[in-house]
Write a protein that holds these residues in place. Structure first.
Motif, PDB file in Angstrom:
ATOM      1  N   GLU A 190       0.861  -1.182   0.000  1.00  0.00           N
ATOM      2  CA  GLU A 190       0.000   0.000   0.000  1.00  0.00           C
ATOM      3  C   GLU A 190       0.899   1.235   0.000  1.00  0.00           C
ATOM      4  O   GLU A 190       1.977   1.233   0.573  1.00  0.00           O
ATOM      5  CB  GLU A 190      -0.930   0.011   1.217  1.00  0.00           C
ATOM      6  N   ALA A 191       0.429   2.276  -0.678  1.00  0.00           N
ATOM      7  CA  ALA A 191       1.244   3.499  -0.771  1.00  0.00           C
ATOM      8  C   ALA A 191       0.339   4.692  -1.073  1.00  0.00           C
ATOM      9  O   ALA A 191      -0.698   4.563  -1.724  1.00  0.00           O
ATOM     10  CB  ALA A 191       2.314   3.355  -1.851  1.00  0.00           C
ATOM     11  N   SER A 192       0.754   5.853  -0.582  1.00  0.00           N
ATOM     12  CA  SER A 192       0.023   7.102  -0.811  1.00  0.00           C
ATOM     13  C   SER A 192       1.021   8.234  -0.999  1.00  0.00           C
ATOM     14  O   SER A 192       2.130   8.193  -0.460  1.00  0.00           O
ATOM     15  CB  SER A 192      -0.898   7.438   0.371  1.00  0.00           C
ATOM     16  N   ARG A 213       4.152   0.916   2.312  1.00  0.00           N
ATOM     17  CA  ARG A 213       4.401  -0.228   3.195  1.00  0.00           C
ATOM     18  C   ARG A 213       4.600  -1.479   2.354  1.00  0.00           C
ATOM     19  O   ARG A 213       3.801  -1.784   1.470  1.00  0.00           O
ATOM     20  CB  ARG A 213       3.230  -0.469   4.147  1.00  0.00           C
ATOM     21  N   VAL A 214       5.675  -2.207   2.639  1.00  0.00           N
ATOM     22  CA  VAL A 214       5.904  -3.506   2.026  1.00  0.00           C
ATOM     23  C   VAL A 214       6.111  -4.499   3.165  1.00  0.00           C
ATOM     24  O   VAL A 214       7.086  -4.406   3.907  1.00  0.00           O
ATOM     25  CB  VAL A 214       7.109  -3.482   1.043  1.00  0.00           C
ATOM     26  N   GLU A 215       5.138  -5.400   3.339  1.00  0.00           N
ATOM     27  CA  GLU A 215       5.152  -6.353   4.440  1.00  0.00           C
ATOM     28  C   GLU A 215       5.294  -5.618   5.776  1.00  0.00           C
ATOM     29  O   GLU A 215       4.448  -4.808   6.114  1.00  0.00           O
ATOM     30  CB  GLU A 215       6.286  -7.386   4.240  1.00  0.00           C
ATOM     31  N   ASN A 216       6.379  -5.849   6.501  1.00  0.00           N
ATOM     32  CA  ASN A 216       6.547  -5.266   7.836  1.00  0.00           C
ATOM     33  C   ASN A 216       7.488  -4.055   7.839  1.00  0.00           C
ATOM     34  O   ASN A 216       8.026  -3.690   8.887  1.00  0.00           O
ATOM     35  CB  ASN A 216       7.083  -6.315   8.812  1.00  0.00           C
ATOM     36  N   VAL A 217       7.678  -3.433   6.673  1.00  0.00           N
ATOM     37  CA  VAL A 217       8.565  -2.266   6.555  1.00  0.00           C
ATOM     38  C   VAL A 217       7.787  -1.088   5.971  1.00  0.00           C
ATOM     39  O   VAL A 217       7.028  -1.249   5.010  1.00  0.00           O
ATOM     40  CB  VAL A 217       9.782  -2.584   5.660  1.00  0.00           C
ATOM     41  N   VAL A 218       8.006   0.094   6.551  1.00  0.00           N
ATOM     42  CA  VAL A 218       7.401   1.321   6.037  1.00  0.00           C
ATOM     43  C   VAL A 218       8.508   2.213   5.481  1.00  0.00           C
ATOM     44  O   VAL A 218       9.503   2.494   6.162  1.00  0.00           O
ATOM     45  CB  VAL A 218       6.631   2.079   7.138  1.00  0.00           C
ATOM     46  N   LYS A 248       9.421   3.662  -5.134  1.00  0.00           N
ATOM     47  CA  LYS A 248       9.375   2.323  -5.727  1.00  0.00           C
ATOM     48  C   LYS A 248      10.749   1.654  -5.679  1.00  0.00           C
ATOM     49  O   LYS A 248      10.861   0.452  -5.395  1.00  0.00           O
ATOM     50  CB  LYS A 248       8.882   2.421  -7.169  1.00  0.00           C
ATOM     51  N   GLU A 249      11.797   2.414  -5.938  1.00  0.00           N
ATOM     52  CA  GLU A 249      13.166   1.865  -5.857  1.00  0.00           C
ATOM     53  C   GLU A 249      13.506   1.457  -4.429  1.00  0.00           C
ATOM     54  O   GLU A 249      14.137   0.410  -4.204  1.00  0.00           O
ATOM     55  CB  GLU A 249      14.181   2.891  -6.359  1.00  0.00           C
ATOM     56  N   ALA A 250      13.117   2.266  -3.474  1.00  0.00           N
ATOM     57  CA  ALA A 250      13.428   1.961  -2.073  1.00  0.00           C
ATOM     58  C   ALA A 250      12.712   0.697  -1.615  1.00  0.00           C
ATOM     59  O   ALA A 250      13.284  -0.133  -0.893  1.00  0.00           O
ATOM     60  CB  ALA A 250      13.041   3.145  -1.179  1.00  0.00           C
ATOM     61  N   VAL A 251      11.453   0.532  -2.034  1.00  0.00           N
ATOM     62  CA  VAL A 251      10.697  -0.672  -1.686  1.00  0.00           C
ATOM     63  C   VAL A 251      11.363  -1.912  -2.281  1.00  0.00           C
ATOM     64  O   VAL A 251      11.499  -2.952  -1.625  1.00  0.00           O
ATOM     65  CB  VAL A 251       9.239  -0.547  -2.178  1.00  0.00           C
ATOM     66  N   ALA A 252      11.816  -1.811  -3.524  1.00  0.00           N
ATOM     67  CA  ALA A 252      12.513  -2.929  -4.168  1.00  0.00           C
ATOM     68  C   ALA A 252      13.821  -3.249  -3.441  1.00  0.00           C
ATOM     69  O   ALA A 252      14.214  -4.414  -3.324  1.00  0.00           O
ATOM     70  CB  ALA A 252      12.780  -2.603  -5.631  1.00  0.00           C
ATOM     71  N   ALA A 253      14.482  -2.220  -2.930  1.00  0.00           N
ATOM     72  CA  ALA A 253      15.744  -2.424  -2.221  1.00  0.00           C
ATOM     73  C   ALA A 253      15.536  -3.194  -0.921  1.00  0.00           C
ATOM     74  O   ALA A 253      16.406  -3.966  -0.498  1.00  0.00           O
ATOM     75  CB  ALA A 253      16.409  -1.076  -1.929  1.00  0.00           C
ATOM     76  N   VAL A 254      14.378  -3.008  -0.287  1.00  0.00           N
ATOM     77  CA  VAL A 254      14.078  -3.747   0.948  1.00  0.00           C
ATOM     78  C   VAL A 254      13.982  -5.242   0.648  1.00  0.00           C
ATOM     79  O   VAL A 254      14.575  -6.081   1.347  1.00  0.00           O
ATOM     80  CB  VAL A 254      12.762  -3.241   1.574  1.00  0.00           C
ATOM     81  N   ALA A 255      13.239  -5.596  -0.396  1.00  0.00           N
ATOM     82  CA  ALA A 255      13.108  -7.005  -0.766  1.00  0.00           C
ATOM     83  C   ALA A 255      14.464  -7.595  -1.158  1.00  0.00           C
ATOM     84  O   ALA A 255      14.805  -8.722  -0.771  1.00  0.00           O
ATOM     85  CB  ALA A 255      12.110  -7.153  -1.913  1.00  0.00           C
TER      86      ALA A 255
END
Length: 284
Positions: A190-192, A213-218, A248-255
């Motif tokens: 989810e993202a806003s 938010r991606v899983e347990n990371v904001v 979007k890049e930061a979320v991908a970096a978490v995974a």
């Protein structure tokens, strides 16, 4: 027998009969009293017997309940999908940084006492065009990770609560003009994006905040720009697109930091009982 003697005997007989009647009446009264006392004694004895039986049953029930509770397994929650965070100043590609902060230096990492749960990095840029003025940009990426905890809940649920709070904080910025909020697709679970203008003596600053938010990371991306000293104000729509790209890049970096691709994550269905990290607990 003289008449006087006969009269005395008659009086004595009457007295004896009267005393017999009185004794008989007294015996009947005592019998009635005793009869009335017997049920009360039986009732008392019966209550005492029932009370003792109830106490025994209550004690047995309490012991059974205590044994059942001691045998029950401890509560469990879903395991947190991500166990670590990426290096904050390396989550964005060199090309993205050149677009967002073209004249920026290397990122400045924020202080953290637990880099497995909280990290951040910021960049600023001032493109000086001499007498025409200059273009200012400021970018910040912060990430907060939540562990699952049996008493507080699953990590993704805790992260969702924090995500909601972050969006609300961005919407309540002091002095915000023309505030707009919109969902962002293709970025985590989810993202806003929250955008608005801030008027300062140096000029009008265009502010964009993307919370994802991606899983347990904001992940929170703050990006603003302004035209200073006569330079024109940057286009807000362009800045929003750049901020969304960075998120979007930061979320991908978490995974990626957890051994997966942008859309992959460990199973979140298995139980876990690990405790949340200190910094994430305070933030949540």
């Amino acid at each position: 027998m003289s008449e006087g003697t006969m009269q005395l005997r008659a009086q004595r007989d009457q007295r004896d009969k009267r005393e017999q009647r009185e004794r008989k009446a007294s015996r009947l009264t005592r019998a009635a009293v005793c009869a009335a006392a017997v049920p009360a004694v039986l009732v008392v004895a019966g209550c005492s017997s029932d009370s003792g039986s109830g106490d025994g049953q209550d004690k047995a029930a309490a012991e059974k309940s205590a044994a059942s509770q001691s045998a029950s397994p401890s509560p469990t929650v879903r395991a947190a999908a991500y166990a670590k965070l990426p290096e904050p100043c390396s989550v964005l590609s060199k090309k993205s940084l050149e677009d967002l902060v073209p004249k920026g230096d290397s990122g400045k990492e924020g202080a953290s006492n637990d880099t497995a749960s909280r990290v951040s990095c910021s960049w600023d840029s001032l493109d000086d065009n001499g007498v025409k003025g200059s273009q200012f940009r400021w970018l910040s990426v912060s990430m907060l990770r939540f562990d699952s905890d049996a008493t507080r809940g699953a990590g993704d649920e805790l992260a969702h609560a924090y995500y909601t709070k972050q969006v609300g904080d961005a919407q309540s910025a002091e002095g915000a003009k023309g505030l707009k909020t919109a969902p962002v697709s293709g970025t985590g679970d989810e993202a806003s994006v929250v955008r608005y203008d801030l008027k300062k003596k140096e000029g009008t600053f265009k502010q964009q905040t993307v919370v994802a938010r991606v899983e347990n990371v904001v992940v929170t991306v703050d990006y603003n720009g302004a035209g200073l000293a006569g330079e024109k104000t940057p286009d807000g729509d362009d800045l929003v697109k750049d901020a969304q790209k960075a998120a979007k890049e930061a979320v991908a970096a978490v995974a990626k930091a957890n051994g997966g691709g942008a859309d992959s994550s460990p199973s979140a269905s298995e139980p876990a009982s690990e405790k949340p990290s200190a910094s994430a607990s305070k933030s949540g």
